[in-house]
Scaffold this motif. Structure first.
Motif, PDB file in Angstrom:
ATOM      1  N   ASP A   1      -4.144   3.338  -2.289  1.00  0.00           N
ATOM      2  CA  ASP A   1      -3.562   2.162  -1.795  1.00  0.00           C
ATOM      3  C   ASP A   1      -2.221   1.574  -2.170  1.00  0.00           C
ATOM      4  O   ASP A   1      -1.754   0.475  -1.942  1.00  0.00           O
ATOM      5  N   GLY A   2      -1.445   2.599  -2.796  1.00  0.00           N
ATOM      6  CA  GLY A   2      -0.107   2.394  -3.254  1.00  0.00           C
ATOM      7  C   GLY A   2       0.746   2.478  -2.328  1.00  0.00           C
ATOM      8  O   GLY A   2       0.718   2.712  -1.120  1.00  0.00           O
TER       9      GLY A   2
ATOM     10  N   ASP B   1      -2.946  10.331  -8.000  1.00  0.00           N
ATOM     11  CA  ASP B   1      -3.323   9.056  -7.502  1.00  0.00           C
ATOM     12  C   ASP B   1      -3.217   7.893  -8.269  1.00  0.00           C
ATOM     13  O   ASP B   1      -3.948   7.007  -8.499  1.00  0.00           O
ATOM     14  N   SER B   2      -2.292   7.985  -9.252  1.00  0.00           N
ATOM     15  CA  SER B   2      -2.136   7.036 -10.485  1.00  0.00           C
ATOM     16  C   SER B   2      -1.123   6.074 -10.347  1.00  0.00           C
ATOM     17  O   SER B   2      -1.342   4.787 -11.093  1.00  0.00           O
TER      18      SER B   2
ATOM     19  N   ALA C   1      -1.021   6.227  -5.718  1.00  0.00           N
ATOM     20  CA  ALA C   1      -2.539   5.750  -5.605  1.00  0.00           C
ATOM     21  C   ALA C   1      -2.847   5.650  -4.034  1.00  0.00           C
ATOM     22  O   ALA C   1      -1.996   5.461  -3.102  1.00  0.00           O
TER      23      ALA C   1
ATOM     24  N   ASP D   1       1.029   2.863  -8.502  1.00  0.00           N
ATOM     25  CA  ASP D   1       0.703   1.896  -7.550  1.00  0.00           C
ATOM     26  C   ASP D   1       1.989   1.702  -6.755  1.00  0.00           C
ATOM     27  O   ASP D   1       1.808   1.598  -5.388  1.00  0.00           O
TER      28      ASP D   1
ATOM     29  N   LEU E   1       0.383  -4.029 -11.607  1.00  0.00           N
ATOM     30  CA  LEU E   1       0.560  -2.815 -10.927  1.00  0.00           C
ATOM     31  C   LEU E   1       1.400  -1.634 -11.984  1.00  0.00           C
ATOM     32  O   LEU E   1       2.267  -2.315 -12.704  1.00  0.00           O
ATOM     33  N   THR E   2       1.043  -0.483 -11.825  1.00  0.00           N
ATOM     34  CA  THR E   2       1.922   0.496 -12.521  1.00  0.00           C
ATOM     35  C   THR E   2       2.839   0.936 -11.587  1.00  0.00           C
ATOM     36  O   THR E   2       2.527   1.405 -10.332  1.00  0.00           O
TER      37      THR E   2
ATOM     38  N   THR F   1       3.005   4.550   2.962  1.00  0.00           N
ATOM     39  CA  THR F   1       1.682   4.687   2.182  1.00  0.00           C
ATOM     40  C   THR F   1       0.907   5.686   2.514  1.00  0.00           C
ATOM     41  O   THR F   1       1.162   6.457   3.381  1.00  0.00           O
TER      42      THR F   1
END
Length: 288
Positions: A149-150, A118-119, A147, A121, A58-59, A267
């Motif tokens: 889904d982050g 959106d980058s 993100a 996580d 993950l980021t 989220t």
């Protein structure tokens, strides 16, 4: 100009706390910061349903990283890329010197994060909002870069917590600014009081647009699961664990307005906690 603590300009205008680690020794307390990081990683692991290498692939970004201890632990938890973001230049220098091989440290304001939409996580925003000039703007920016889904970890101090955590003065955060300034001056602990806390209702308003799960009581009731003993250490913590793990949830709910710290995971979508069942499970925070 700002005072030594970066509190306020001479005009009374609220200004950014630059070089925070230079006057707040707690930011350089490595042992304490790593304990906090262990709790953060454990909460994220429960939400994500991962027990090993919690952040694998993950980021991750720690917003308000200062000297970088928490960011370093996030990297150690398996993150593919880890960023530490702050305006604390001395703290960032120390962080980069020690951890720069596996964490990218960036000097940037939280209202203009250096990431595409959106980058990211996983975002961590731990006990930062009370120190910044515009927490709502930072929340909006974190929503932008998170993100779809982050997950966003939030450690949030409560204005109605009886003991103010920075100066250890009871009811300090209850007071209007002028009286709070006078209180810390009389105590000899600072020239003025910079921090601005919000009540639970104010925090719920701050996270509008996100779906939020409250991990406050899960951590307090099962500290061994979350490495959370630093919240109530020693005998007090053991007693709290025994009581909190058995209390009916409506009773715990009545205590929420005065809990000193909230631990939330947020989220953008409908993602739910994926970890094992707990005596006090995480519950959704109702939106405002």
């Amino acid at each position: 100009m700002a005072t030594r603590n970066g509190e306020r300009a001479m005009s009374g205008e609220r200004v950014a706390q630059l070089e925070y680690s230079e006057f707040q020794a707690a930011m350089l307390d490595e042992e304490k910061r790593r304990r906090k990081a262990a709790k953060i990683v454990a909460v994220l692991g429960h939400f994500l349903g991962r027990r090993e290498r919690v952040l694998e692939g993950l980021t991750v970004a720690d917003i308000g990283c200062s000297a970088g201890f928490i960011a370093d632990e996030l990297a150690a938890a398996g993150a593919r890329r880890t960023f530490g973001v702050d305006i604390d230049v001395p703290g960032l220098r120390k962080a980069s010197a020690r951890f720069g091989e596996r964490v990218s440290f960036v000097c940037a304001d939280g209202t203009a994060l250096p990431f595409p939409d959106d980058s990211v996580d996983v975002l961590v925003f731990n006990h930062i909002y009370e120190h910044v000039v515009d927490p709502d703007a930072i929340m909006a920016e974190m929503r932008r870069v998170l993100a779809p889904d982050g997950v966003l970890y939030l450690g949030l101090g409560n204005r109605l917590g009886v003991m103010e955590p920075h100066y250890k003065l009871p009811f300090l955060s209850y007071l209007p600014p002028a009286l709070a300034d006078r209180y810390v001056r009389l105590s000899g602990r600072a020239d003025s009081y910079y921090e601005r806390y919000r009540t639970r209702r104010g925090l719920r308003r701050m996270v509008r647009g996100l779906r939020v799960w409250d991990y406050t009581f899960p951590v307090l009731a099962t500290p061994a699961e979350f490495a959370g003993s630093e919240l109530f250490p020693g005998a007090v913590g053991r007693a709290a664990e025994g009581v909190l793990s058995r209390l009916p949830r409506p009773v715990l709910g009545a205590l929420l307005p005065v809990v000193p710290t909230y631990l939330w995971v947020a989220t953008k979508g409908r993602r739910r906690p994926a970890g094992a069942s707990l005596p006090q499970p995480p519950e959704p925070v109702l939106p405002l």
